[in-house]
Design a protein around this motif. Structure first.
Motif: not given
Ligand code: FEO
Length: 403
Positions: A38, A94, A96, A98-99, A162, A181, A202, A233
């Motif tokens: 990840f 967010h 980032e 991944d989203h 984050h 997050d 995490y 997540h």
């Molecule tokens: Fe800070 Fe799941 O991205």
């Protein structure tokens, strides 16, 4: 209705797990078992979940998109959840990747859909996708409200939990906190495992540096009556929420979670490892409530960072190398430094055959960190354990526990 078609470039094998939230709030996230690292750095042996949600009401809101790795499955889930409806809003918690990876695709599919974000969201949209969607932006600030019908969304900015544009959303009628997050963990949703262990790993590796900002978010969330936490997540949290909130309170305030010692060693030929193992048994003899040990040359560094934060005491044992610290230890210390490691009790053991240098080097890095209590005596091993250095370790074990 939107098409779930996806360019073959994005096709990835993934499994789908659909937790139930309510009739109106539908999970459309994806569990990914094809991923090994990840953020291209953290091992995820049990995969990763990219959570996303749809709220079906008079108006329809999509709560974030998902990583490019799972585009196909996410688009299928979205299409199934929407049926013949189209989204009125995309809430961007967010940016980032991944989203956010499917935002441009969704915006293209749904030209009438508004995009809800804060002042820091839209410049990032422009950076990632070449446009800031100004013509359909709904700019929100702390406390703003958006009605979907019977569901009402309230937005709270959570900068640096984050990234700077992060915001969480509280849905008032069902008392659901979409927490971005926060309260997330490593691991796919179709794997049963302990929440705390992978949530802790995490937390400290992803947001460990931002304890003050997490505390600020916890203060904002404190007056809310929360029945469900929907993170980006990890599992949806519905029961015993006090447990998770308390963990976040402890972690974000940099308090140790448990009394115990974590011994991290970096050993070239095994003699420093022998010293670390001896110290492990001496600490147990001396009454340490828990002792954990890791070889920094082989262990998952993210797990070592987690253990350093988890316990009240830390012992660093390192060989000297090129007039400094053996690199696996130096690397570990830089990880701790980057994550704002602080407020722990620390002891040092060095090994050197002609000019021991690791102790001085480790101390110099530790001196940049806040609120550490460091045992004044560094135990020095000359090549291999001797009666003198064994005695030094015996004394150190007592000294450390007395700090
Ligand atoms: Fe800070 Fe799941 O991205």
């Amino acid at each position: 209705m939107i098409s779930a078609s996806v360019p073959s470039l994005f096709r990835k094998e993934s499994s789908i797990m659909k937790p139930v939230i309510s009739d109106a709030i539908v999970y459309i996230g994806v569990s990914d078992h094809t991923i090994d690292l990840f953020e291209n750095q953290y091992p995820v042996p049990n995969g990763m979940a990219y959570n996303s949600y749809v709220i079906l009401d008079d108006h329809v809101a999509v709560m974030d998109t998902a990583d490019v790795r799972v585009s196909e499955a996410w688009r299928e889930n979205l299409s199934a959840a929407l049926g013949d409806r189209t989204p009125d809003y995309l809430i961007v918690s967010h940016m980032e990747p991944d989203h956010c990876a499917n935002i441009a695709w969704l915006a293209e599919q749904c030209p009438d859909m508004k995009i809800v974000g804060n002042v820091r969201t839209f410049p990032m949209l422009k950076q990632f996708f070449g446009q800031d969607y100004k013509d359909r932006a709904v700019l929100v600030k702390d406390g703003d409200i958006l009605s979907l019908g019977t569901h009402t969304l309230q937005f709270f900015t959570a900068p640096m939990v984050h990234w700077p544009e992060v915001m969480v959303t509280y849905e008032q009628s069902e008392k659901v906190l979409f927490s971005a997050d926060a309260f997330g963990k490593f691991g796919a949703l179709d794997v049963e495992e302990d929440w705390t262990c992978e949530a802790r790993r995490y937390y400290f590796n992803i947001v460990g540096k931002y304890g003050i900002q997490v505390q600020a978010l916890l203060k904002k969330a404190a007056p809310l009556s929360i029945q469900t936490i929907c993170p980006l997540h990890g599992p949806i949290l519905k029961e015993n929420l006090g447990f998770y909130l308390e963990k976040y309170q402890t972690w974000s305030s940099y308090q140790p979670e448990e009394e115990g010692v974590f011994i991290a060693y970096a050993s070239i030929h095994g003699h420093t490892k022998e010293a670390a193992l001896l110290l492990e048994s001496l600490l147990k003899e001396a009454g340490a409530p828990h002792v954990s040990i890791a070889d920094l040359s082989r262990a998952d560094i993210a797990e070592c960072v987690e253990d350093a934060f988890r316990y009240s005491h830390l012992v660093l044992c390192s060989s000297s190398y090129d007039g400094g610290i053996f690199p696996p230890m130096e690397d570990f210390l830089h990880h701790l430094q980057a994550k704002a490691f602080q407020n722990r009790k620390v002891a040092l053991v060095e090994n050197g055959s002609w000019a021991p240098s690791a102790g001085r080097g480790m101390k110099a890095i530790l001196d940049t960190m806040k609120d550490l209590t460091i045992c004044p005596d560094i135990v020095t091993i000359r090549s291999a354990l001797s009666p003198e250095s064994e005695e030094g370790l015996r004394n150190l074990s007592k000294e450390l526990l007395a700090l």
